[in-house]
Design an enzyme around this catalytic site. Structure first.
Site, PDB file in Angstrom:
ATOM      1  N   SER A  42       0.868  -1.180   0.000  1.00  0.00           N
ATOM      2  CA  SER A  42       0.000   0.000   0.000  1.00  0.00           C
ATOM      3  C   SER A  42       0.902   1.226   0.000  1.00  0.00           C
ATOM      4  CB  SER A  42      -0.906  -0.016   1.232  1.00  0.00           C
ATOM      5  OG  SER A  42      -0.149   0.095   2.408  1.00  0.00           O
ATOM      6  N   HIS A 161      -3.089  -6.341   2.860  1.00  0.00           N
ATOM      7  CA  HIS A 161      -2.154  -7.301   3.471  1.00  0.00           C
ATOM      8  C   HIS A 161      -2.795  -8.614   3.885  1.00  0.00           C
ATOM      9  CE1 HIS A 161       0.506  -3.657   4.786  1.00  0.00           C
ATOM     10  NE2 HIS A 161       0.519  -3.862   3.482  1.00  0.00           N
ATOM     11  N   GLU A 170      -4.422  -2.419   9.386  1.00  0.00           N
ATOM     12  CA  GLU A 170      -3.692  -2.981  10.530  1.00  0.00           C
ATOM     13  C   GLU A 170      -4.399  -2.682  11.839  1.00  0.00           C
ATOM     14  OE1 GLU A 170       0.323  -1.455  10.332  1.00  0.00           O
ATOM     15  OE2 GLU A 170       0.457  -1.920   8.186  1.00  0.00           O
ATOM     16  N   GLU A 211       2.021  -9.437   7.052  1.00  0.00           N
ATOM     17  CA  GLU A 211       2.874  -8.995   8.159  1.00  0.00           C
ATOM     18  C   GLU A 211       2.780  -9.926   9.362  1.00  0.00           C
ATOM     19  OE1 GLU A 211       2.270  -4.841   8.908  1.00  0.00           O
ATOM     20  OE2 GLU A 211       3.059  -4.297   6.935  1.00  0.00           O
ATOM     21  N   ASP A 248      -3.850   1.177  11.756  1.00  0.00           N
ATOM     22  CA  ASP A 248      -3.410   1.812  10.514  1.00  0.00           C
ATOM     23  C   ASP A 248      -4.544   1.614   9.519  1.00  0.00           C
ATOM     24  OD1 ASP A 248      -2.298   2.800   8.234  1.00  0.00           O
ATOM     25  OD2 ASP A 248      -0.603   1.409   8.145  1.00  0.00           O
ATOM     26  N   GLU A 291      -3.097   5.658  12.251  1.00  0.00           N
ATOM     27  CA  GLU A 291      -2.197   5.972  11.130  1.00  0.00           C
ATOM     28  C   GLU A 291      -3.020   6.126   9.847  1.00  0.00           C
ATOM     29  OE1 GLU A 291       1.106   3.240  10.970  1.00  0.00           O
ATOM     30  OE2 GLU A 291       1.299   3.485   8.807  1.00  0.00           O
ATOM     31  N   ASP A 318       1.864   8.304   7.281  1.00  0.00           N
ATOM     32  CA  ASP A 318       2.697   7.348   6.531  1.00  0.00           C
ATOM     33  C   ASP A 318       2.615   7.731   5.052  1.00  0.00           C
ATOM     34  OD1 ASP A 318       3.870   5.190   5.287  1.00  0.00           O
ATOM     35  OD2 ASP A 318       2.353   3.737   5.849  1.00  0.00           O
ATOM     36  N   LYS A 343      10.130   5.159   6.979  1.00  0.00           N
ATOM     37  CA  LYS A 343      10.487   4.004   6.147  1.00  0.00           C
ATOM     38  C   LYS A 343      11.597   4.464   5.202  1.00  0.00           C
ATOM     39  CE  LYS A 343       5.784   2.035   5.810  1.00  0.00           C
ATOM     40  NZ  LYS A 343       4.530   2.136   5.015  1.00  0.00           N
ATOM     41  N   HIS A 371       9.065  -1.255   9.203  1.00  0.00           N
ATOM     42  CA  HIS A 371       9.332  -2.239   8.139  1.00  0.00           C
ATOM     43  C   HIS A 371       8.400  -1.963   6.940  1.00  0.00           C
ATOM     44  CE1 HIS A 371       5.734  -4.971   9.372  1.00  0.00           C
ATOM     45  NE2 HIS A 371       5.417  -3.702   9.338  1.00  0.00           N
ATOM     46  N   LYS A 394       7.577  -0.385  14.325  1.00  0.00           N
ATOM     47  CA  LYS A 394       6.450  -1.155  13.808  1.00  0.00           C
ATOM     48  C   LYS A 394       7.031  -2.211  12.880  1.00  0.00           C
ATOM     49  CE  LYS A 394       3.325   0.243  10.655  1.00  0.00           C
ATOM     50  NZ  LYS A 394       2.090   0.630   9.939  1.00  0.00           N
TER      51      LYS A 394
HETATM   52  P1  PGA Z   1       3.233  -1.258   3.133  1.00  0.00           P
HETATM   53  O1  PGA Z   1       2.374  -1.183   4.469  1.00  0.00           O
HETATM   54  O2  PGA Z   1       4.598  -1.701   3.480  1.00  0.00           O
HETATM   55  O3  PGA Z   1       2.472  -2.260   2.287  1.00  0.00           O
HETATM   56  O4  PGA Z   1       3.194   0.126   2.543  1.00  0.00           O
HETATM   57  C1  PGA Z   1       2.894  -0.752   5.677  1.00  0.00           C
HETATM   58  C2  PGA Z   1       2.126   0.431   6.195  1.00  0.00           C
HETATM   59  O5  PGA Z   1       1.209   0.940   5.523  1.00  0.00           O
HETATM   60  O6  PGA Z   1       2.432   0.913   7.281  1.00  0.00           O
HETATM   61 ZN    ZN Z   2       0.804   2.637   7.037  1.00  0.00          ZN
END
Ligand code: PGA
Ligand code: ZN
Length: 422
Positions: A42, A161, A170, A211, A248, A291, A318, A343, A371, A394
């Site tokens: 995503s 996911h 999440e 995840e 999230d 998030e 994010d 990230k 991650h 996270k």
């Molecule tokens: P992604 O998801 O690694 O698929 O972008 C992680 C997140 O959205 O925090």
């Molecule tokens: Zn996110």
């Protein structure tokens, strides 16, 4: 001074079985390091470009041989001979070679693999664990065994996911920051297994998503939160004392024709209606973080939500911020959120990542090092998070090798620091 002698990239597979890049670098005095790069599902629209081959004859177009060739045939010759401890110089070389705003020429995956491997090589050359080296380079506080980043465990996987029907991406269990890391890990693991047993009792699907969290079919997102409440209440821990709940939403994925579509309510919701829904959820569950509550371009609702409940919990950017200094500066100016997901592969170099963290800290944002949903057994992020003094990490569920590699590294760091400081 050690000098870089060789740089070698190759294509490996990530936790989803998709190709990704791994780079190995050696110095002339025989120090070596290896860095592999994760990949999101995503992804934010404004992330630096992850270069993929697009050749449908290989890995359904997902091969990374172009990125690999960019390292081996272009980047390597400029990096060989450089001092691996001069990270700014290494990253500047990479930025100059690419020359684009979004790293689309060489690929952020290619660039970060070199940046990160150099960083770890710098630590090796100075004979230090990477987290100590990070403290020296970028740290604002000295870590102690008692104050490591608090883990955010993703126990239920929805959205892109999980194969289940949940729209929110999440559902997190977050131990109190008062707990030491080892205790937090124990809490996460116990609750993970308790949740599995509850799903089995309910005859719900208990297979896992990308995840490592469970990916059940439920009636609504609120039901998934209720499952977490039930899991905590049936354990020896107290909700909103020992552990908290976070979400999230990854809301950019929910927006259909300008409205948010969720199974909790019959009609699709406008931004304002969705904001009110989230305020209600927070009232009911005293969430610790939300998030990406809205689409990455929906600044107005971000600002409204933060003005409404930003004093009570973390509103985490994010996809909104994509570890990008300009986006962060805009969010600070607008008051759009109060926490940032970090990230490194959203921006592409270690130096830029560190400078985003610095700006966020200066503005009292909470820092969450994260991650990606497609990841490798790489544990670099654990060291980096400790070194920069992140508030949270996270790294997914406390299950699946690529997630556990990072949590286990944190537990090593805790023991290392405890033995050093007594
Ligand atoms: P992604 O998801 O690694 O698929 O972008 C992680 C997140 O959205 O925090
Ligand atoms: Zn996110």
């Amino acid at each position: 001074m050690a000098k870089i002698k060789s740089v070698y990239s190759r294509e490996i597979l990530d936790s989803r079985g998709n190709p990704t890049i791994e780079t190995t670098i050696w110095t002339d005095n025989n120090h070596g390091s290896v860095a592999s790069i994760p990949s999101g599902a995503s992804t934010g629209k404004l992330e630096a470009v992850e270069l993929r081959d697009g050749d449908q004859q290989r890995f359904n177009g997902l091969g990374v041989l172009k990125a690999v060739a960019n390292v081996n045939q272009i980047i390597a010759k400029y990096i060989i001979g450089q001092d691996p401890t001069n990270q700014n110089n290494i990253d500047q070389i990479l930025l100059n070679l690419d020359g684009t705003e979004n790293k689309s020429k060489l690929g952020a995956n290619a660039i970060l693999s070199v940046s990160q491997a150099c960083f770890e090589l710098g630590a090796a050359c100075e004979d230090k664990p990477t987290f100590e080296y990070t403290v020296e380079k970028y740290g604002l506080t000295i870590p102690t065994a008692l104050h490591l980043p608090t883990p955010i465990f993703n126990l239920i996987n929805g959205g892109k996911h999980g194969a289940g029907n949940l729209e929110f991406q999440e559902f997190h269990i977050i131990p109190s920051s008062q707990k030491q890391f080892s205790e937090a890990l124990e809490i996460g693991s116990e609750l993970y297994h308790n949740l599995k047993n509850i799903l089995i009792e309910k005859k719900a699907i208990h297979s896992v998503g990308d995840e490592g969290g469970f990916a059940p079919n439920l009636f609504s997102n609120t039901d998934a939160i209720e499952l977490l409440v039930e899991t905590v209440e049936s354990s020896r821990y107290k909700l909103n004392q020992d552990v908290f709940i976070g979400l999230d939403i990854a809301a950019s994925e929910l927006l259909k024709n300008g409205k948010y579509k969720i199974s909790d309510v019959k009609d699709n919701l406008s931004g304002e209606q969705f904001r009110d829904f989230l305020i209600d959820l927070n009232r009911k569950y005293s969430l610790i973080s939300i998030e990406d509550p809205f689409d990455q371009e929906d600044w107005k609702d971000w600002i409204d939500l933060t003005a409404n409940i930003g004093k009570q919990l973390m509103i985490v950017g994010d996809d909104l911020l994509v570890t990008n200094k300009k986006r962060l500066a805009e969010a600070i100016e607008k008051g759009a959120c109060n926490a940032i997901l970090i990230k490194p592969n959203q921006i592409g170099t270690i130096s830029e990542t560190a400078s985003v963290i610095k700006l966020a800290k200066k503005n009292n944002f909470s820092i969450i090092v994260s991650h990606r949903s497609g990841d490798t057994d790489e544990d670099f992020l654990a060291d980096f998070a400790v070194g920069v003094g992140a508030d949270f990490v996270k790294f997914g569920a406390p299950g699946r090798g690529e997630r556990i590699a990072k949590y286990n590294r944190l537990s090593f760091i805790q023991e290392y620091l405890a033995s050093k400081n007594g």
